[in-house]
Design a protein around this motif. Structure first.
Motif, mmCIF file in Angstrom:
data_model
loop_
_atom_site.group_PDB
_atom_site.id
_atom_site.type_symbol
_atom_site.label_atom_id
_atom_site.label_comp_id
_atom_site.label_asym_id
_atom_site.label_seq_id
_atom_site.Cartn_x
_atom_site.Cartn_y
_atom_site.Cartn_z
ATOM 1 N N SER A 28 0.689 -1.172 0.059
ATOM 2 C CA SER A 28 -0.139 0.023 -0.100
ATOM 3 C C SER A 28 0.772 1.285 -0.102
ATOM 4 O O SER A 28 1.829 1.299 0.738
ATOM 5 N N LYS A 40 0.609 2.085 -6.871
ATOM 6 C CA LYS A 40 -0.079 1.360 -7.981
ATOM 7 C C LYS A 40 -1.199 1.931 -8.805
ATOM 8 O O LYS A 40 -1.516 2.098 -9.591
ATOM 9 N N THR A 41 -2.072 2.520 -7.710
ATOM 10 C CA THR A 41 -3.346 3.364 -8.090
ATOM 11 C C THR A 41 -3.296 4.480 -8.935
ATOM 12 O O THR A 41 -3.732 4.858 -9.783
ATOM 13 N N THR A 42 -2.022 5.279 -8.184
ATOM 14 C CA THR A 42 -1.314 6.506 -9.051
ATOM 15 C C THR A 42 -1.082 6.064 -10.489
ATOM 16 O O THR A 42 -1.602 6.717 -11.467
ATOM 17 N N LEU A 78 -2.039 3.643 -12.476
ATOM 18 C CA LEU A 78 -3.215 3.217 -13.231
ATOM 19 C C LEU A 78 -4.030 4.672 -13.721
ATOM 20 O O LEU A 78 -4.127 4.640 -14.859
ATOM 21 N N ASN A 79 -4.167 5.273 -12.881
ATOM 22 C CA ASN A 79 -5.074 6.659 -12.832
ATOM 23 C C ASN A 79 -4.314 7.503 -13.957
ATOM 24 O O ASN A 79 -4.782 8.250 -14.822
ATOM 25 N N PHE A 121 -13.258 -2.751 -12.082
ATOM 26 C CA PHE A 121 -13.110 -1.966 -10.762
ATOM 27 C C PHE A 121 -13.424 -3.162 -9.578
ATOM 28 O O PHE A 121 -14.121 -3.942 -9.830
ATOM 29 N N ASP A 140 -8.498 -2.850 -11.733
ATOM 30 C CA ASP A 140 -8.194 -2.736 -10.431
ATOM 31 C C ASP A 140 -8.802 -3.415 -9.304
ATOM 32 O O ASP A 140 -9.620 -3.335 -8.802
ATOM 33 N N GLU A 141 -7.683 -4.267 -8.741
ATOM 34 C CA GLU A 141 -8.206 -5.358 -7.784
ATOM 35 C C GLU A 141 -9.390 -6.106 -8.078
ATOM 36 O O GLU A 141 -10.553 -6.015 -7.372
ATOM 37 N N VAL A 153 -3.892 -4.142 -11.568
ATOM 38 C CA VAL A 153 -3.357 -3.870 -10.215
ATOM 39 C C VAL A 153 -3.794 -4.754 -9.235
ATOM 40 O O VAL A 153 -4.994 -4.929 -9.214
#
Length: 227
Positions: free
Chosen positions: A41, A45-47, A49-50, A90, A167-168, A197
């Protein structure tokens, strides 16, 4: 199929008096097939993808789809690129609660301006492909979590996008549903670019390659052992 690549991608933002580095110097060209992005965490990762999808803009560097510089486009232009080139799955499914399963799948086709008959036929064919044709007229509230995620995957594939983001995608599913969704996801990713991700290393191990992020940096690219 246009290649998606990131060049020296960085994202920083202010948190009070402090500058937070969410991603730093990320460079990678995503080939056809599946690429899993893993890391603890806060690793970025999310950054990532965005930024790759054009939901957010980088502080430095750029994202390119072929020769198209996504980071130089307006918000409306990036939305159009996403509609035509990208599908999304998502963790929370994000189905429209007032639409049936087939209507949810058909929604991107409506946005793209396809005629009603084409939308319905394409949506039903996709639901059949994910094993849910008999649930086509059910609202999301009448579907299990695994079924909702399969509807979400069918919707992501509605316009046959060359790039698929997940995403997950199995984070909220039981073991049986996780296995089923993962199988469908990787099957769909064979003929396109799948960027996944996940915190689930078992799921990531099924990808063609794994990118390890730590502290906002790409620290390792691995190829899982066969089988």
């Amino acid at each position: 199929m246009a290649n998606l690549r990131a060049e020296n991608l960085s994202k920083r933002y202010r948190q009070g008096e402090r500058e937070v580095v969410a991603l730093e110097g990320f460079t990678f060209s995503f080939p056809q097939g599946s690429t899993a992005v893993v890391g603890p965490s806060g690793s970025g990762k999310t950054t990532l993808l965005n930024l790759l999808a054009g939901f957010d803009l980088p502080t430095e560097g750029g994202v390119y789809l072929g020769e198209l510089a996504l980071h130089q486009l307006s918000e409306d232009q990036r939305a159009e690129v996403r509609l035509r080139n990208m599908g999304f799955v998502f963790q929370q499914w994000n189905l429209i609660p007032t639409l049936t399963a087939w209507e949810n799948v058909a929604f991107p086709l409506l946005l793209a301006g396809l005629p009603p008959k084409t939308r319905r036929e394409r949506a039903l064919a996709l639901l059949e492909a994910v094993g849910l044709l008999e649930r086509a007229h059910h609202l999301p509230s009448r579907l299990s979590g695994g079924e909702q995620q399969r509807v979400a995957l069918a919707r992501a594939l509605a316009l046959d996008p060359p790039i698929l983001f997940a995403d997950e995608p199995t984070g909220n599913l039981d073991a049986s549903s996780r296995e089923q969704v993962a199988s469908l996801l990787f099957e769909a990713g064979q003929a396109r670019t799948l960027i996944l991700v996940t915190h689930d290393l078992e799921l990531a191990s099924q990808a063609d390659r794994i990118l390890h992020l730590r502290g906002g940096r790409l620290v390792r690219v691995a190829t899982p052992a066969p089988g």
